[in-house]
Scaffold this active site. Structure first.
Site, PDB file in Angstrom:
ATOM      1  N   LEU A 277      -9.137  -8.615 -13.369  1.00 43.41           N
ATOM      2  CA  LEU A 277     -10.520  -8.145 -13.263  1.00 43.41           C
ATOM      3  C   LEU A 277     -11.392  -8.819 -14.318  1.00 43.41           C
ATOM      4  CD1 LEU A 277      -9.570  -4.412 -12.845  1.00 43.41           C
ATOM      5  CD2 LEU A 277     -10.542  -5.876 -11.058  1.00 43.41           C
TER       6      LEU A 277
ATOM      7  N   GLY B 211       0.769  -1.242   0.000  1.00 46.21           N
ATOM      8  CA  GLY B 211       0.000   0.000   0.000  1.00 46.21           C
ATOM      9  C   GLY B 211       0.799   1.290   0.000  1.00 46.21           C
TER      10      GLY B 211
ATOM     11  N   MET C 189      -3.558  -7.192  -6.952  1.00 48.23           N
ATOM     12  CA  MET C 189      -2.993  -8.372  -7.622  1.00 48.23           C
ATOM     13  C   MET C 189      -4.079  -9.351  -8.064  1.00 48.23           C
ATOM     14  SD  MET C 189       0.082  -7.453  -7.617  1.00 48.23           S
ATOM     15  CE  MET C 189       0.999  -8.892  -8.136  1.00 48.23           C
TER      16      MET C 189
ATOM     17  N   ASN D 177       1.682   3.024  -2.552  1.00 47.54           N
ATOM     18  CA  ASN D 177       1.045   3.963  -3.486  1.00 47.54           C
ATOM     19  C   ASN D 177      -0.250   4.527  -2.903  1.00 47.54           C
ATOM     20  OD1 ASN D 177       2.428   4.376  -6.223  1.00 47.54           O
ATOM     21  ND2 ASN D 177       2.694   2.183  -5.833  1.00 47.54           N
TER      22      ASN D 177
ATOM     23  N   HIS E  50       1.920   0.745 -13.164  1.00 46.35           N
ATOM     24  CA  HIS E  50       2.721  -0.433 -13.484  1.00 46.35           C
ATOM     25  C   HIS E  50       4.195  -0.036 -13.446  1.00 46.35           C
ATOM     26  CE1 HIS E  50       3.640  -4.331 -15.171  1.00 46.35           C
ATOM     27  NE2 HIS E  50       4.502  -3.720 -15.979  1.00 46.35           N
TER      28      HIS E  50
ATOM     29  N   ASN F  53      -4.317   2.150 -13.559  1.00 46.63           N
ATOM     30  CA  ASN F  53      -3.399   1.268 -12.833  1.00 46.63           C
ATOM     31  C   ASN F  53      -2.019   1.896 -12.897  1.00 46.63           C
ATOM     32  OD1 ASN F  53      -2.356  -1.162 -11.624  1.00 46.63           O
ATOM     33  ND2 ASN F  53      -1.656  -1.808 -13.654  1.00 46.63           N
TER      34      ASN F  53
END
Ligand code: GRF
Length: 188
Positions: free
Chosen positions: A92, A15, A89, A17, A108, A106
């Site tokens: 979807l 967490g 992780m 971010n 990456h 997202n």
């Protein structure tokens, strides 16, 4: 009342971010909900400390679409307008991706389209890349393949380890993500 857009942040682990998104100057967005598919994800502590509502529910035993429908119901209940994946992780379901098209991003840890998927730092070193970095992109059905909305670059140094490189990239992730999310929600 402010005109801040309500966002949800979806996490599965550390967490960092999420922490950066919480600590950033949230003039464009307000974090209305933090979702985790790992009930004891360490990152949930940041949401708790900030008094942000949490939906922490294991995906185990549920079909992908069933779990995503549970999450979607929570997002709706909290009036969420945009979604930020931050170390989430879970793949979807197509339904969930379609429902949030254009409103879900997202982060990456690579300069997409380079190094989709996992172990990006080791792969950048192995490939002999001179530069590496992170990308914020819109989420589409294909993993790590949606349109990029922001990137940050770092140098790869001779003798770099994946750990050292990951740390250098993470500093940039924490700067980039709040700015990119703010930019996205301003377009909604
Ligand atoms: C970050 O490197 C992010 O780019 C990737 O997963 C990691 C999550 O880290 N998608 P954290 O949970 O935000 O600390």
């Amino acid at each position: 009342m402010s005109g801040r857009r309500k966002v949800a942040v979806l996490i599965s682990g550390r967490g960092s971010n999420l922490k950066a998104l919480i600590e950033a100057d949230q003039d464009a967005y307000a974090i209305a909900l933090v979702v985790s598919n790992v009930e004891d994800a360490p990152g949930l502590a940041y949401a708790r400390a900030a008094g942000i509502p949490i939906f922490a529910h294991s995906h185990k035993g549920l079909k992908r679409a069933e779990f995503d429908a549970l999450v979607d119901a929570q997002l709706r209940a909290h009036g969420v307008e945009a979604v930020a994946l931050a170390g989430y992780m879970r793949l979807l379901s197509p339904e969930f991706v379609a429902r949030w098209a254009g409103r879900m991003v997202n982060i990456h840890p690579s300069l997409l389209p380079l190094h989709k998927g996992l172990d990006t730092h080791a792969r950048a070193i192995e490939a002999g890349d001179a530069e590496h970095g992170c990308t914020v992109h819109l989420v589409t059905a294909e993993l790590d393949a949606g349109p990029a909305i922001a990137q940050a670059r770092v140098p790869v140094f001779p003798g770099d380890t994946p750990e050292a490189l990951a740390e250098r990239v993470l500093v940039e992730e924490h700067r980039l993500y709040p700015k990119a999310l703010a930019e996205l929600v301003r377009t909604l």
